[in-house]
Write an enzyme that holds these catalytic residues in place. Sequence first.
Site, PDB file in Angstrom:
ATOM      1  N   TYR A 108       9.032   7.373  16.173  1.00  0.00           N
ATOM      2  CA  TYR A 108       8.985   7.406  14.706  1.00  0.00           C
ATOM      3  C   TYR A 108      10.060   8.383  14.345  1.00  0.00           C
ATOM      4  O   TYR A 108      11.148   8.080  13.393  1.00  0.00           O
ATOM      5  CB  TYR A 108       7.514   7.743  14.118  1.00  0.00           C
ATOM      6  CG  TYR A 108       7.510   7.860  12.601  1.00  0.00           C
ATOM      7  CD1 TYR A 108       7.231   6.508  11.989  1.00  0.00           C
ATOM      8  CD2 TYR A 108       7.995   8.822  11.536  1.00  0.00           C
ATOM      9  CE1 TYR A 108       7.029   6.651  10.495  1.00  0.00           C
ATOM     10  CE2 TYR A 108       7.777   8.628  10.485  1.00  0.00           C
ATOM     11  CZ  TYR A 108       7.307   7.937   9.750  1.00  0.00           C
ATOM     12  OH  TYR A 108       7.198   7.664   8.592  1.00  0.00           O
ATOM     13  N   THR A 143      -1.415   8.728   2.323  1.00  0.00           N
ATOM     14  CA  THR A 143      -1.254   7.027   2.433  1.00  0.00           C
ATOM     15  C   THR A 143      -2.197   6.510   3.445  1.00  0.00           C
ATOM     16  O   THR A 143      -2.580   7.362   4.227  1.00  0.00           O
ATOM     17  CB  THR A 143       0.123   7.073   2.477  1.00  0.00           C
ATOM     18  OG1 THR A 143       0.555   7.137   3.869  1.00  0.00           O
ATOM     19  CG2 THR A 143       1.252   7.423   1.700  1.00  0.00           C
ATOM     20  N   LYS A 172      13.665   7.258  12.431  1.00  0.00           N
ATOM     21  CA  LYS A 172      13.894   8.043  11.247  1.00  0.00           C
ATOM     22  C   LYS A 172      15.345   8.635  10.955  1.00  0.00           C
ATOM     23  O   LYS A 172      15.865   8.652  10.065  1.00  0.00           O
ATOM     24  CB  LYS A 172      12.823   8.636  10.594  1.00  0.00           C
ATOM     25  CG  LYS A 172      11.430   7.824  10.282  1.00  0.00           C
ATOM     26  CD  LYS A 172      11.674   7.133   8.979  1.00  0.00           C
ATOM     27  CE  LYS A 172      10.345   6.175   8.879  1.00  0.00           C
ATOM     28  NZ  LYS A 172      10.490   5.413   7.622  1.00  0.00           N
ATOM     29  N   SER A 188       0.786  -1.170  -0.030  1.00  0.00           N
ATOM     30  CA  SER A 188       0.146  -0.052  -0.087  1.00  0.00           C
ATOM     31  C   SER A 188       1.048   1.020  -0.069  1.00  0.00           C
ATOM     32  O   SER A 188       2.034   0.953   0.002  1.00  0.00           O
ATOM     33  CB  SER A 188      -0.915  -0.016   1.224  1.00  0.00           C
ATOM     34  OG  SER A 188      -0.369   0.302   2.379  1.00  0.00           O
ATOM     35  N   SER A 220      11.569  10.120   6.625  1.00  0.00           N
ATOM     36  CA  SER A 220      10.662  11.241   6.803  1.00  0.00           C
ATOM     37  C   SER A 220      11.540  12.417   7.413  1.00  0.00           C
ATOM     38  O   SER A 220      12.400  12.515   8.051  1.00  0.00           O
ATOM     39  CB  SER A 220       9.843  10.774   7.952  1.00  0.00           C
ATOM     40  OG  SER A 220       8.848  11.799   8.546  1.00  0.00           O
TER      41      SER A 220
END
Length: 330
Positions: free
Chosen positions: A214, A249, A218, A63, A188
């Site tokens: 996160y 997304t 990253k 995805s 990111s």
Amino acid sequence: MAGDFLDTRIGKGIGRIVDTVMDRTIVPGYTKIGFAVRSRFWPADPPPDALEGCTAVVTGANSGLGKAAVGGLAALGATVHMVVRDAAKGAAARDEVLAEHPDAHLEVQECDVSDLTSVRAFAEKFAAEHGSLDVLVHNAGTLPPERAETADGNEITLATHVLGPFLLTALLRPALAAARGRVVFVTSGGMYTSGLRTDDPQYADGEYSGARAYARTKRMQVVLAQEWARRLGPDGVVAHSTHPGWADTPGVTASLPGFNKVMGPLLRTPEQGADTVVWLAAAPEATRLTGRFWHDRRPRPTHFGPWTKETADQRAALWDLCVARTGVEP
């Protein structure tokens, strides 16, 4: 002729200034506005057959950015191995890509990147069946609402974004070297908010925040891309990291519903977000440099302030952590 040349140079100079301003002010550069403006003057697309006869592996391929990258790589002629946790979802995604690219060569491979045993099994199978690998895209990602650990005892974002990709790169190094291939970490822009936290890599201390975990991991990906670039250079392999900007997304929708609601009209499509991933995998410019952090086909700074800069000791500690937790010494 001289006037045309001067106009071109001035145009490129103005474009570079506009590009930098958009990058530093975040919102214009990270949204579809930045994509629309930059695409007018960025480097050329790769040739339509740039990856003909090549093999690519994309993690998190069912995805969002991963599926868009699969489509982009397949359109350039690559045979793409779609690495997914759920084979049924992977097969559905493959069918969707084939509907758009009927001549694509796609293979669904089941592997949970956060599970080191699963990574080893996939890497061993791939290496046994394929002598070389041209492109390895580390795209699998997660942003959990609360702290969780894998069966290996690793915090889930660290396992997904750092340890699994480290192990996969190490195990596929001979295949990458055989093809003088390319490694791309999809990271990111959120990493700008974090320094390299090697004092608490498993996020065991303090109140847990999925968004902070996160950003931390990253940041680790950007550093690891640079470290891999240095180590893979003698093999003729390049390694880069890139961030997609803000793209629409399933991950953004599920993990950051408030952000998605506010920024929705300005979010990039998955294909726009994956553009630089595909470009780095195929464009000749990406082999002239290594270890860079990219956005919209241009290298970007890895830090906007001294407070996030890591030391040499921290970089070494991150590498040593990955070696210790994965059990491989590349």
